[in-house]
Structure formats: C-alpha cells, structure tokens
Design a protein around this motif. Structure first.
Motif, PDB file in Angstrom:
ATOM      1  N   PHE A  93       0.830  -1.209   0.000  1.00 10.26           N
ATOM      2  CA  PHE A  93       0.000   0.000   0.000  1.00 10.26           C
ATOM      3  C   PHE A  93       0.869   1.266   0.000  1.00 10.26           C
ATOM      4  O   PHE A  93       0.608   2.222  -0.735  1.00 10.26           O
ATOM      5  CB  PHE A  93      -0.938   0.010   1.207  1.00 10.26           C
ATOM      6  N   LEU A  94       1.909   1.289   0.832  1.00  4.09           N
ATOM      7  CA  LEU A  94       2.800   2.450   0.865  1.00  4.09           C
ATOM      8  C   LEU A  94       3.502   2.647  -0.481  1.00  4.09           C
ATOM      9  O   LEU A  94       3.681   3.777  -0.944  1.00  4.09           O
ATOM     10  CB  LEU A  94       3.839   2.274   1.977  1.00  4.09           C
ATOM     11  N   THR A  95       3.899   1.543  -1.104  1.00  2.00           N
ATOM     12  CA  THR A  95       4.548   1.622  -2.414  1.00  2.00           C
ATOM     13  C   THR A  95       3.597   2.185  -3.456  1.00  2.00           C
ATOM     14  O   THR A  95       3.966   3.074  -4.248  1.00  2.00           O
ATOM     15  CB  THR A  95       5.044   0.237  -2.851  1.00  2.00           C
ATOM     16  N   ALA A  96       2.362   1.663  -3.479  1.00  2.00           N
ATOM     17  CA  ALA A  96       1.374   2.133  -4.453  1.00  2.00           C
ATOM     18  C   ALA A  96       1.065   3.617  -4.257  1.00  2.00           C
ATOM     19  O   ALA A  96       0.950   4.379  -5.229  1.00  2.00           O
ATOM     20  CB  ALA A  96       0.096   1.308  -4.342  1.00  2.00           C
ATOM     21  N   ILE A  97       0.948   4.041  -3.001  1.00  2.35           N
ATOM     22  CA  ILE A  97       0.675   5.459  -2.712  1.00  2.35           C
ATOM     23  C   ILE A  97       1.837   6.326  -3.181  1.00  2.35           C
ATOM     24  O   ILE A  97       1.641   7.386  -3.799  1.00  2.35           O
ATOM     25  CB  ILE A  97       0.421   5.651  -1.200  1.00  2.35           C
ATOM     26  N   SER A  98       3.071   5.891  -2.901  1.00  2.89           N
ATOM     27  CA  SER A  98       4.249   6.664  -3.311  1.00  2.89           C
ATOM     28  C   SER A  98       4.308   6.801  -4.825  1.00  2.89           C
ATOM     29  O   SER A  98       4.550   7.894  -5.357  1.00  2.89           O
ATOM     30  CB  SER A  98       5.525   5.986  -2.790  1.00  2.89           C
ATOM     31  N   VAL A  99       4.086   5.691  -5.531  1.00  6.22           N
ATOM     32  CA  VAL A  99       4.107   5.721  -6.993  1.00  6.22           C
ATOM     33  C   VAL A  99       3.005   6.633  -7.520  1.00  6.22           C
ATOM     34  O   VAL A  99       3.209   7.413  -8.457  1.00  6.22           O
ATOM     35  CB  VAL A  99       3.956   4.302  -7.567  1.00  6.22           C
ATOM     36  N   ASN A 104       1.662  11.343 -10.433  1.00  6.35           N
ATOM     37  CA  ASN A 104       0.757  12.482 -10.568  1.00  6.35           C
ATOM     38  C   ASN A 104       1.518  13.808 -10.608  1.00  6.35           C
ATOM     39  O   ASN A 104       1.118  14.756 -11.298  1.00  6.35           O
ATOM     40  CB  ASN A 104      -0.231  12.478  -9.402  1.00  6.35           C
ATOM     41  N   SER A 105       2.651  13.861  -9.917  1.00  8.27           N
ATOM     42  CA  SER A 105       3.416  15.102  -9.818  1.00  8.27           C
ATOM     43  C   SER A 105       4.366  15.318 -10.998  1.00  8.27           C
ATOM     44  O   SER A 105       4.596  16.461 -11.408  1.00  8.27           O
ATOM     45  CB  SER A 105       4.231  15.114  -8.519  1.00  8.27           C
ATOM     46  N   PHE A 106       4.907  14.239 -11.558  1.00  8.89           N
ATOM     47  CA  PHE A 106       5.984  14.394 -12.534  1.00  8.89           C
ATOM     48  C   PHE A 106       5.635  13.937 -13.951  1.00  8.89           C
ATOM     49  O   PHE A 106       6.384  14.238 -14.879  1.00  8.89           O
ATOM     50  CB  PHE A 106       7.230  13.634 -12.056  1.00  8.89           C
ATOM     51  N   ILE A 107       4.550  13.185 -14.128  1.00 12.62           N
ATOM     52  CA  ILE A 107       4.189  12.722 -15.465  1.00 12.62           C
ATOM     53  C   ILE A 107       3.000  13.541 -15.955  1.00 12.62           C
ATOM     54  O   ILE A 107       1.911  13.471 -15.369  1.00 12.62           O
ATOM     55  CB  ILE A 107       3.843  11.215 -15.463  1.00 12.62           C
ATOM     56  N   PRO A 108       3.169  14.304 -17.008  1.00 14.97           N
ATOM     57  CA  PRO A 108       2.075  15.153 -17.508  1.00 14.97           C
ATOM     58  C   PRO A 108       0.844  14.340 -17.889  1.00 14.97           C
ATOM     59  O   PRO A 108       0.946  13.304 -18.551  1.00 14.97           O
ATOM     60  CB  PRO A 108       2.690  15.824 -18.743  1.00 14.97           C
ATOM     61  N   GLY A 109      -0.329  14.829 -17.452  1.00 15.76           N
ATOM     62  CA  GLY A 109      -1.584  14.174 -17.805  1.00 15.76           C
ATOM     63  C   GLY A 109      -1.948  12.985 -16.948  1.00 15.76           C
ATOM     64  O   GLY A 109      -2.983  12.352 -17.159  1.00 15.76           O
ATOM     65  N   PHE A 110      -1.104  12.673 -15.958  1.00 14.05           N
ATOM     66  CA  PHE A 110      -1.365  11.532 -15.094  1.00 14.05           C
ATOM     67  C   PHE A 110      -2.187  11.982 -13.892  1.00 14.05           C
ATOM     68  O   PHE A 110      -1.696  12.711 -13.024  1.00 14.05           O
ATOM     69  CB  PHE A 110      -0.049  10.912 -14.611  1.00 14.05           C
ATOM     70  N   SER A 111      -3.440  11.546 -13.839  1.00 19.68           N
ATOM     71  CA  SER A 111      -4.276  11.834 -12.670  1.00 19.68           C
ATOM     72  C   SER A 111      -3.834  10.957 -11.500  1.00 19.68           C
ATOM     73  O   SER A 111      -3.069  10.004 -11.669  1.00 19.68           O
ATOM     74  CB  SER A 111      -5.744  11.573 -12.988  1.00 19.68           C
ATOM     75  N   LEU A 112      -4.356  11.263 -10.323  1.00 22.27           N
ATOM     76  CA  LEU A 112      -4.024  10.444  -9.150  1.00 22.27           C
ATOM     77  C   LEU A 112      -4.566   9.031  -9.315  1.00 22.27           C
ATOM     78  O   LEU A 112      -3.924   8.051  -8.906  1.00 22.27           O
ATOM     79  CB  LEU A 112      -4.599  11.099  -7.890  1.00 22.27           C
ATOM     80  N   ALA A 113      -5.736   8.898  -9.931  1.00 21.95           N
ATOM     81  CA  ALA A 113      -6.306   7.566 -10.167  1.00 21.95           C
ATOM     82  C   ALA A 113      -5.411   6.746 -11.085  1.00 21.95           C
ATOM     83  O   ALA A 113      -5.171   5.556 -10.841  1.00 21.95           O
ATOM     84  CB  ALA A 113      -7.706   7.695 -10.765  1.00 21.95           C
ATOM     85  N   LEU A 114      -4.897   7.371 -12.149  1.00 20.25           N
ATOM     86  CA  LEU A 114      -3.964   6.672 -13.040  1.00 20.25           C
ATOM     87  C   LEU A 114      -2.682   6.306 -12.291  1.00 20.25           C
ATOM     88  O   LEU A 114      -2.095   5.252 -12.538  1.00 20.25           O
ATOM     89  CB  LEU A 114      -3.623   7.550 -14.246  1.00 20.25           C
ATOM     90  N   VAL A 306      11.386   6.523 -21.165  1.00 19.56           N
ATOM     91  CA  VAL A 306      12.437   5.830 -20.408  1.00 19.56           C
ATOM     92  C   VAL A 306      12.702   6.567 -19.096  1.00 19.56           C
ATOM     93  O   VAL A 306      12.868   5.950 -18.034  1.00 19.56           O
ATOM     94  CB  VAL A 306      13.732   5.721 -21.241  1.00 19.56           C
ATOM     95  N   GLY A 307      12.724   7.905 -19.159  1.00 20.31           N
ATOM     96  CA  GLY A 307      12.938   8.695 -17.944  1.00 20.31           C
ATOM     97  C   GLY A 307      11.851   8.450 -16.907  1.00 20.31           C
ATOM     98  O   GLY A 307      12.145   8.285 -15.712  1.00 20.31           O
ATOM     99  N   TYR A 308      10.588   8.392 -17.359  1.00 18.77           N
ATOM    100  CA  TYR A 308       9.492   8.099 -16.431  1.00 18.77           C
ATOM    101  C   TYR A 308       9.650   6.703 -15.821  1.00 18.77           C
ATOM    102  O   TYR A 308       9.416   6.504 -14.621  1.00 18.77           O
ATOM    103  CB  TYR A 308       8.148   8.193 -17.148  1.00 18.77           C
ATOM    104  N   GLY A 309      10.041   5.753 -16.652  1.00 14.69           N
ATOM    105  CA  GLY A 309      10.229   4.383 -16.157  1.00 14.69           C
ATOM    106  C   GLY A 309      11.327   4.300 -15.120  1.00 14.69           C
ATOM    107  O   GLY A 309      11.177   3.627 -14.088  1.00 14.69           O
ATOM    108  N   LEU A 310      12.448   4.991 -15.364  1.00 15.64           N
ATOM    109  CA  LEU A 310      13.557   4.980 -14.404  1.00 15.64           C
ATOM    110  C   LEU A 310      13.172   5.701 -13.110  1.00 15.64           C
ATOM    111  O   LEU A 310      13.583   5.294 -12.018  1.00 15.64           O
ATOM    112  CB  LEU A 310      14.786   5.633 -15.026  1.00 15.64           C
ATOM    113  N   LEU A 311      12.356   6.755 -13.225  1.00 14.88           N
ATOM    114  CA  LEU A 311      11.889   7.467 -12.035  1.00 14.88           C
ATOM    115  C   LEU A 311      11.053   6.549 -11.148  1.00 14.88           C
ATOM    116  O   LEU A 311      11.275   6.477  -9.925  1.00 14.88           O
ATOM    117  CB  LEU A 311      11.068   8.686 -12.455  1.00 14.88           C
ATOM    118  N   ILE A 312      10.104   5.858 -11.745  1.00 16.19           N
ATOM    119  CA  ILE A 312       9.240   4.945 -10.974  1.00 16.19           C
ATOM    120  C   ILE A 312      10.062   3.802 -10.390  1.00 16.19           C
ATOM    121  O   ILE A 312       9.840   3.379  -9.250  1.00 16.19           O
ATOM    122  CB  ILE A 312       8.104   4.401 -11.863  1.00 16.19           C
TER     123      ILE A 312
END
Length: 526
Positions: A93-99, A104-114, A306-312
């Motif tokens: 749960f903590l991991t999912a919340i962090s991700v 939501n903060s760093f990927i454009p167009g990503f809602s919190l639900a996504l 790739v940058g988004y993938g490495l961030l996650i």
C-alpha cells in the motif's frame, strides 16, 4: 495458421534453450528470457504474439499462485506471519501510494487515479525471479520464507488496489464507503471461497475412486476453479487460490494418497510451471514493439518514456529499502513486548530484502489486462505509457538487481544460522534416528514372531536396527514387501506429526524424507 504454430513451437524451444543457458551461466533464467524475447521482437516478419487481456490473469496467475502456496511451509509462514503480513499489505500500500503521488506530480496528464493504477501494477515484487536467483546462493531460511510468503499475499493486495483504481479511472469518482465494503468482501470472500472449494476437492478425492492421472488433472483444475469462482462473485481470485492452495498443502497426503500419485503430481506441476513461467517472461520482451507503436501514437518520445520508467523504478527501490529498515527497527522495539520470529535480525538482512524487489509476472499480467477501450467507449488514458513504464521497471529491476543480487549476498556473508531451527546436520541425524525407531518399534510390536520363520524378514528388521544400506528389494517376497510398505506408512505418519508438533525442525527436511520414502516404495513396486 501452420506458420504461427511453427513460430509458437519455436518459442517453446527458445524457452528451453534460454533456461539451459541461464543454468550454464548460473544466472536467473527470467533475465535471460526477457533479453531473448527482446531480441526476438526486433526480428522482422515474425507474427505478433498476442493474448486477450481478459485471459492474462486466468491463464497464468492461478497455477503460479497455487504452486507457490502448495510449496511454501505453513509452519514457517505462521512463524513469520507478522513481518510477512506487513510486507505483503502495508508495504504494498505504501509503495502504491508513493508511486501514485510521484506519477501524478511528474508525469504530464497523469491523474491520481492513473497513478494508483500504475502503483497497483508495479508494487508487488516477483517471487519467481527472486527464487530463480536464490537457488544458486544459500541464504538463511527465514529470508527465503519471507520472500515466499510475501509473494503469496502481495499479489492479492496489489491487484485489489489496481482494481479499485481502474474503477476510479472509468467512473471518475471514488466512494470510500463502497470501497471499504468491497475491499472487505474481496478479502474475506476470496479466502472463504478458496477454503470451501479446497474442502470440496478434498472430499471428492476421499469419496470417489481416483487414479494417478485423475489426481494430477484434478490438481491442475483446482486453482482455475477457485480463481474463476471467486472472480464471478467479485471476490479476490488471488486470495481464493492462495488460501485453497495452503489448505490443500497441509493435507497433501490426502490429496495425493499414494506414493506414485505424489511423485507423478510433482513432476507434472514442475513441468507445467516451468513452461508458463518461461512463456510469461518471454512475453515481456516480445511485447516491446507493440508498446513502442502505442507510445508513438500518444506523442511521447522514447527518452521521456524511459525517464518516467527509471523514475518509478527508483521510487520502488527507495520505498522497499525504507520499508526493510522500518521493519528492522519495529522488530527491535516489539521484541521487548512480544515473541518475534527473529529477535536479532542484524543490519544485513534488511539490505538483502531491500534489493530483492524484482518485478515480473504479476506486474506484466496486470499491465496487459488494461483494456484498450473502457466500458464508456473512451480509450483508456495513457495505456501504452503505463505498459512501457511497467516494461522498464521489470527490465531494470530484473537486470540490475537480478544480476547483482548474487554478488551482494556473497558480500554480505550472511550467517547460515536459522535461529531456533535445527541445522541441516542436526535435522538429518534426528530424523534418521526417529525413522529407525518408528520402523523397528512397529515391526517388533506387530511382527516379532515372524523373525524365526523367514530369513528375508530377519533382513528387513536388520535394515532398520543396524541401518543396513544393502539393496534388499530383490530378496524380499511379496508378503515381506507389503509389511515393509506398512512400515514406510508408519514413518510417514511420524514425520507429519513431528512436523506439526516440533517447531525447531525445518519443514523442508521433513518433505525431503517424505519424498525419499515415496521413491523407496516405488522402487520396490517396479
């Protein structure tokens, strides 16, 4: 059609060859399979290997979860229940919340639900990958038990998050009261359905006559029935399979009632799981070209994705390390108030646990199960980006952590001590002595008067009294063999009872000797 069949047959041969190469190189086979799939995907002219997203979970998850539940030791699972539960639920749960918040903060167009959809997909570590690596390196039993136990339940918790997040994306709203009720039903409904169906399967085995082939087939059918039945009533199919598998694992001697059935069933499951694991990891690499096409349609550059993938990936590694050391400090505090599985875990174990977060089968299955079109007719937002991020997470964690984990384990130089558990030498001495005592006592109590009648029976008793290693199978008559089989059954009963009442002996050794007894019986029946 024929060409496609040849292609799929070739993929099976690739799986076998890749695993042979992995064993040769002493590298975890999921790593080699992913790389092989990636290389094959760039060969022009090959047909695309696609599976209906709705079938991903049904085809692959039930047997993999069932086999894992059947193999794990319930005694060890219960002994480490607190830390396993914390990693399987709280850490997920903590991991999912962090991700979710980072996405939501760093990927454009990503809602919190996504973000929660992505978090539910990538939060559970893959036990298959860790198990494939750990088989080359010896680690303390408590570490391997934690990894096995965590994998059984973290899949359920992550998929529950994934399911609720998918609903939120589709409807645009999230009702906490309904979610809480649904969560309770998914948890307890799944557990109850799994236990109920496991009991039904066990009663079928008792009431109706079955042979070796029927036992094997029923064991293959059971996880699919449990999973589908639970999903049909909107409960957790994963928890149904896990609970049912654990219930039947404890009563495995009732599921497979003969030595031949147990040995045949073990071989069937080993081959089956070998094949579907290979297919899944090969699929990870084969799916890249289709994901790349989707990214191009979304207008996202490869470098950005790739940058988004490495961030996650970095988020997942950091959260798991924090959770591992958090569990250590919690253990050090709670040991003053309650009994804990390991009162002095040390600093090395959290480092190892923090680096065993490879992602794999469940993450891939969840990502591929995202529908292209939602029920409202709209395309699922950022589906291909989610798939690509998942692919990067799996690839990086498998290669980076998977290839460096053996070296890390050697560097840590973990002690072989297993806490209160007997060592391998102590266990072997204790079990061999106990089995000899059981056999000799049973023969003396029931057949002592036969010693003077038959020379072969004299040899049979000497086998246990003096630990005779002579192969006496060829000089035993049919009557002596039947008595010998009765003796073996008494030893099985003693081993199972000793496993249940003795917390200091590792169940792995008990199962090893139970298998030896089955092999001995089958050797004499030939």
């Amino acid at each position: 059609m024929v060409e496609n069949f040849i292609y799929y047959l070739g993929l099976v041969l690739v799986i076998i060859g890749a695993i042979m190469l992995a064993n040769r190189l002493k590298v975890a086979y999921p790593i080699i399979l992913v790389i092989a799939g990636l290389l094959i995907s760039f060969i022009p002219g090959l047909p695309a290997m696609k599976i209906d997203p709705e079938l991903i979970f049904i085809i692959f998850l039930p047997p993999l979860l069932y086999e894992a539940a059947f193999a794990v030791s319930w005694k060890e699972l219960w002994r480490m229940r607190r830390i396993i539960t914390s990693f399987a639920f709280i850490v997920v749960f903590l991991t999912a919340i962090s991700v979710a918040f980072i996405a939501n903060s760093f990927i454009p167009g990503f809602s919190l639900a996504l973000g929660f959809v992505l978090g539910g997909i990538v939060s559970p570590p893959d036990a298959v990958s860790a198990g494939a690596i750990l088989k080359f390196i010896k680690v303390p039993r408590n570490v391997s038990t934690l990894l096995e136990g965590e994998s059984l339940f973290n899949d359920a918790s992550s998929l529950i998050i994934f399911r609720f997040a998918m609903v939120a994306v589709a409807t645009g709203q999230f009702v906490w009261q309904e979610a809480a009720l649904s969560f309770g039903w998914m948890m307890f409904g799944g557990l109850g359905i799994g236990l109920l169906l496991a009991f039904v399967f066990l009663e079928i085995e008792k009431i109706f006559p079955t042979d070796v082939n029927m036992d094997a087939i029923l064991s293959l059918v059971a996880p699919y029935v449990m999973y589908i039945a639970a999903e049909e009533v909107h409960a957790s199919g994963v928890l149904a399979v896990v609970s049912g598998g654990l219930y039947l694992s404890i009563r495995r001697h009732e599921v497979f009632r003969t030595s031949e059935s147990r040995l045949r069933g073990s071989n069937v499951w080993e081959s089956f799981v070998f094949l579907i694991n290979g297919i899944v990891f090969l699929l990870i690499g084969l799916d890249l070209p289709e994901i790349m096409v989707g990214l191009h349609k979304e207008g996202i550059s490869l470098s950005e994705a790739v940058g988004y993938g490495l961030l996650i990936t970095a988020v997942l590694i950091i959260v798991r390390f924090l959770a591992s050391f958090g569990a250590l400090f919690t253990t050090l505090i709670m040991r003053n108030f309650i009994n804990v599985a390991d009162r002095d875990p040390g600093m090395k174990v959290p480092v190892l646990l923090g680096w065993t977060g490879m992602r794999g089968v469940v993450s891939l299955a969840a990502a591929l199960s995202i529908p292209v079109i939602m029920e409202n007719g709209q395309p699922f937002p950022h589906r291909d980006l989610i798939l690509f991020i998942t692919f990067i997470v799996i690839l990086v964690t498998l290669i980076l952590q998977g290839l460096t984990l053996p070296g890390l384990i050697k560097q840590l130089d973990l002690p072989e001590s297993q806490g209160k558990l007997m060592s391998e030498e102590e266990s072997e001495h204790f079990l061999r002595r106990g089995m000899r005592h059981v056999a000799f006592s049973y023969l003396n109590e029931n057949y002592k008067d036969r010693r003077s009648e038959n020379e072969y029976f004299n040899k049979l008793m000497d086998r246990w009294e003096q630990e005779d290693k002579e192969d006496s199978g060829h000089i035993m008559s049919a009557e002596a063999k039947e008595i010998y089989f009765e003796t073996l059954e008494q030893q099985r009963i003693w081993l199972r009872e000793e496993n249940r009442r003795n917390p200091d002996i590792d169940e792995e050794f008990i199962r090893h000797y139970l298998t030896r007894l089955d092999l001995e019986e089958e050797r004499l029946r030939i």
